[in-house]
Scaffold this motif. Structure first.
Motif, PDB file in Angstrom:
ATOM      1  N   MET A   1     -36.566   8.132  31.971  1.00 53.70           N
ATOM      2  CA  MET A   1     -35.307   7.774  31.340  1.00 53.70           C
ATOM      3  C   MET A   1     -34.147   8.287  32.194  1.00 53.70           C
ATOM      4  O   MET A   1     -34.123   9.440  32.586  1.00 53.70           O
ATOM      5  N   LEU A   2     -33.213   7.419  32.442  1.00 55.61           N
ATOM      6  CA  LEU A   2     -32.012   7.798  33.185  1.00 55.61           C
ATOM      7  C   LEU A   2     -30.919   8.142  32.189  1.00 55.61           C
ATOM      8  O   LEU A   2     -30.713   7.420  31.221  1.00 55.61           O
ATOM      9  N   GLN A   3     -30.239   9.246  32.414  1.00 60.45           N
ATOM     10  CA  GLN A   3     -29.136   9.628  31.531  1.00 60.45           C
ATOM     11  C   GLN A   3     -27.816   9.196  32.154  1.00 60.45           C
ATOM     12  O   GLN A   3     -27.537   9.502  33.309  1.00 60.45           O
ATOM     13  N   ARG A   4     -27.041   8.487  31.365  1.00 57.45           N
ATOM     14  CA  ARG A   4     -25.718   8.049  31.781  1.00 57.45           C
ATOM     15  C   ARG A   4     -24.731   8.470  30.701  1.00 57.45           C
ATOM     16  O   ARG A   4     -25.053   8.490  29.522  1.00 57.45           O
ATOM     17  N   TYR A   5     -23.532   8.819  31.112  1.00 58.42           N
ATOM     18  CA  TYR A   5     -22.503   9.250  30.174  1.00 58.42           C
ATOM     19  C   TYR A   5     -21.447   8.164  30.049  1.00 58.42           C
ATOM     20  O   TYR A   5     -21.085   7.521  31.029  1.00 58.42           O
ATOM     21  N   ALA A   6     -20.972   7.971  28.823  1.00 54.40           N
ATOM     22  CA  ALA A   6     -19.951   6.950  28.581  1.00 54.40           C
ATOM     23  C   ALA A   6     -19.065   7.373  27.423  1.00 54.40           C
ATOM     24  O   ALA A   6     -19.505   8.069  26.516  1.00 54.40           O
ATOM     25  N   LYS A   7     -17.829   6.938  27.476  1.00 52.88           N
ATOM     26  CA  LYS A   7     -16.905   7.128  26.355  1.00 52.88           C
ATOM     27  C   LYS A   7     -16.892   5.828  25.579  1.00 52.88           C
ATOM     28  O   LYS A   7     -16.572   4.766  26.129  1.00 52.88           O
ATOM     29  N   CYS A   8     -17.249   5.900  24.320  1.00 44.93           N
ATOM     30  CA  CYS A   8     -17.328   4.715  23.482  1.00 44.93           C
ATOM     31  C   CYS A   8     -15.938   4.083  23.343  1.00 44.93           C
ATOM     32  O   CYS A   8     -14.989   4.767  22.961  1.00 44.93           O
ATOM     33  N   PRO A   9     -15.814   2.788  23.642  1.00 42.70           N
ATOM     34  CA  PRO A   9     -14.506   2.145  23.525  1.00 42.70           C
ATOM     35  C   PRO A   9     -14.099   1.861  22.078  1.00 42.70           C
ATOM     36  O   PRO A   9     -12.944   1.542  21.816  1.00 42.70           O
ATOM     37  N   VAL A  10     -15.016   2.015  21.138  1.00 45.78           N
ATOM     38  CA  VAL A  10     -14.710   1.764  19.733  1.00 45.78           C
ATOM     39  C   VAL A  10     -14.204   3.027  19.049  1.00 45.78           C
ATOM     40  O   VAL A  10     -13.152   3.030  18.414  1.00 45.78           O
ATOM     41  N   CYS A  11     -14.944   4.143  19.193  1.00 45.22           N
ATOM     42  CA  CYS A  11     -14.564   5.375  18.492  1.00 45.22           C
ATOM     43  C   CYS A  11     -14.031   6.473  19.415  1.00 45.22           C
ATOM     44  O   CYS A  11     -13.613   7.524  18.951  1.00 45.22           O
ATOM     45  N   ALA A  12     -14.079   6.255  20.723  1.00 40.07           N
ATOM     46  CA  ALA A  12     -13.574   7.177  21.745  1.00 40.07           C
ATOM     47  C   ALA A  12     -14.385   8.459  21.888  1.00 40.07           C
ATOM     48  O   ALA A  12     -13.938   9.396  22.541  1.00 40.07           O
ATOM     49  N   LYS A  13     -15.584   8.519  21.318  1.00 42.91           N
ATOM     50  CA  LYS A  13     -16.439   9.695  21.486  1.00 42.91           C
ATOM     51  C   LYS A  13     -17.250   9.555  22.762  1.00 42.91           C
ATOM     52  O   LYS A  13     -17.717   8.470  23.105  1.00 42.91           O
ATOM     53  N   ARG A  14     -17.436  10.682  23.446  1.00 43.51           N
ATOM     54  CA  ARG A  14     -18.286  10.691  24.632  1.00 43.51           C
ATOM     55  C   ARG A  14     -19.744  10.736  24.179  1.00 43.51           C
ATOM     56  O   ARG A  14     -20.096  11.477  23.276  1.00 43.51           O
ATOM     57  N   THR A  15     -20.588   9.969  24.814  1.00 44.89           N
ATOM     58  CA  THR A  15     -21.981   9.888  24.418  1.00 44.89           C
ATOM     59  C   THR A  15     -22.891   9.866  25.641  1.00 44.89           C
ATOM     60  O   THR A  15     -22.471   9.470  26.725  1.00 44.89           O
TER      61      THR A  15
END
Length: 63
Positions: A1-15
């Protein structure tokens, strides 16, 4: 599994996204768009040929 980080464009939480390395095997061209379920909503990411995120898209941009 590759881990990637993103900021959700809907709720603005980092995931943290867990991307299976074989997800791009079915891609016919790049960037490859993947729908991401996040809490009670979703958004889209575009992946390049190495499964790195190139774009994070709000559902309104895709649908």
């Amino acid at each position: 599994m590759l881990q990637r980080y993103a900021k959700c464009p809907v709720c603005a939480k980092r995931t943290v996204l867990k991307v299976p390395p074989d997800v791009i095997n079915t891609a016919e061209r790049f960037p490859f768009t993947v729908k991401v379920k996040h809490e009670d909503h979703y958004f889209y990411i575009n992946l390049d040929s190495q499964a790195w995120i190139t774009d994070i898209l709000h559902p309104e941009q895709v649908e």
